[in-house]
Design an enzyme around this catalytic site. Structure first.
Site, mmCIF file in Angstrom:
data_model
loop_
_atom_site.group_PDB
_atom_site.id
_atom_site.type_symbol
_atom_site.label_atom_id
_atom_site.label_comp_id
_atom_site.label_asym_id
_atom_site.label_seq_id
_atom_site.Cartn_x
_atom_site.Cartn_y
_atom_site.Cartn_z
ATOM 1 N N ASP A 120 14.611 30.946 -1.474
ATOM 2 C CA ASP A 120 14.010 32.052 -2.227
ATOM 3 C C ASP A 120 13.918 33.320 -1.376
ATOM 4 O OD1 ASP A 120 13.706 30.520 -4.480
ATOM 5 O OD2 ASP A 120 11.522 30.538 -4.486
ATOM 6 N N ASP A 121 13.686 34.444 -2.066
ATOM 7 C CA ASP A 121 13.392 35.739 -1.434
ATOM 8 C C ASP A 121 14.593 36.311 -0.678
ATOM 9 O OD1 ASP A 121 10.885 35.214 -2.438
ATOM 10 O OD2 ASP A 121 9.982 34.768 -0.499
ATOM 11 N N HIS A 141 9.530 35.078 -9.068
ATOM 12 C CA HIS A 141 8.828 35.247 -7.796
ATOM 13 C C HIS A 141 7.344 34.980 -8.020
ATOM 14 C CE1 HIS A 141 8.083 36.742 -3.820
ATOM 15 N NE2 HIS A 141 7.476 37.860 -4.199
#
Length: 319
Positions: free
Chosen positions: A13-14, A133
């Protein structure tokens, strides 16, 4: 080649948050420790991330962001998505505004559509999957808008964060346990919405109990054990866990592999003032926890464990 017991999507993620995050995620992918990434298109290094994905052929989806930094869409006038300083309200602030009834869902939809379009501009294609998110995509009302956007763009996969073993994990501190329990409740309520729109997700979700300092070979093997033990009904491919089950594991047995997603956050620590989504990097991004995850995921003992137990790393498209 023998049939795998588990087809595991390991999602970093991110991606796009900062150059050091991007480099760490790419290093994990090249080491065979991550098989998929989720891009923050409002991240300071989103363009760099898209270039890395293109260069290394990293499977990439969209990490839709409604809670951190600045929006992608240019909406006229004051937006209910933003605070007085022009930033998203934050992980808990977004939830408070939603609960107060003050959130304009048309603005949510416009921002989600703008982020999909920005993703296409950066990568040249639609995302193979789209999640939220800080798990905003499963929140009440937001989930309906999110599902409609996925359906309209033909994005087939999302994430349903219901983790088996969460409530029996001793390493999760009380404040996080309370937050994760609410995420699970919201996720279970999203099942019917996503199903109605023809959206799919893996059989088992993992990652809440193995974030940051809680990630270790022991905790990962414990979490993966739930995927290895899962028994799923015939014909139930990439569908939700039963709504009355806290574990997400169903019966009876079948010969097909269980599908699972492991959410991870590897990277090298962000430097102060470098990265973020418009407000600079947060404490977690600047901590050693990111590199700790990177090193744990690349550990040869974990990669051997995958081989020994019939866990095959794959992408959403492979499912």
């Amino acid at each position: 080649m023998p049939q795998p017991r588990v087809r595991l999507v390991v999602t970093g993620d991110d991606f796009g948050y900062c150059p050091r995050r991007n480099r760490g995620v790419a290093d994990c992918f090249l080491a065979g420790a991550v098989s998929n990434v989720s891009l923050l298109v409002n991240g300071a290094a989103a363009g760099d991330a898209a270039d890395l994905a293109r260069r290394h052929r990293i499977p990439i989806g969209l990490h839709a962001n409604l809670s951190e930094g600045v929006p992608v869409s240019q909406q006229p006038g004051a937006s209910t998505l933003l605070n007085k300083d022009g930033f998203f309200h934050g992980k808990m602030g977004f939830r408070r505004v939603l609960q107060s009834g003050q959130l304009n869902l048309a603005e949510v939809e416009a921002e989600l559509r703008a982020q999909v379009k920005r993703f296409c501009e950066l990568t040249g294609h639609l995302p193979s999957h789209m999640d939220g998110h800080q798990h905003v995509h499963v929140l009440p009302e937001v989930r309906d808008v999110f599902a409609q956007v996925l359906s309209d763009f033909g994005i087939p996969f999302t994430r349903v964060p219901v983790e088996p073993g969460l409530h029996a994990c001793p390493s999760v501190p009380p404040h996080l346990h309370e937050f994760y329990s609410q995420v699970e409740k919201d996720a279970l309520a999203s099942v019917e919405v996503f199903r109605r729109h023809g959206i799919r997700w893996p059989d088992v979700y993992l990652g809440l109990t193995t974030m940051g300092g809680n990630m270790s070979l022991t905790s990962l093997k414990r979490a993966l054990g739930y995927a290895l033990e899962a028994k799923l009904p015939p014909g139930e491919r990439l569908t939700a866990p039963p709504r009355n089950s806290r574990t997400g594991i169903a019966t009876p047995d079948t010969d097909r592999p269980t599908t699972a997603e492991l959410m991870v956050h590897p990277g090298y620590p962000s430097r102060p003032g470098q990265g973020g989504c418009g407000q600079g990097p947060d404490d977690f991004s600047q901590s050693e926890d990111r590199q700790h995850e990177l090193e744990t995921l690349k550990d040869p003992d974990l990669l051997d464990f995958y081989k020994q137990r019939g866990i095959h790393l794959c992408t959403f498209s492979d499912l």
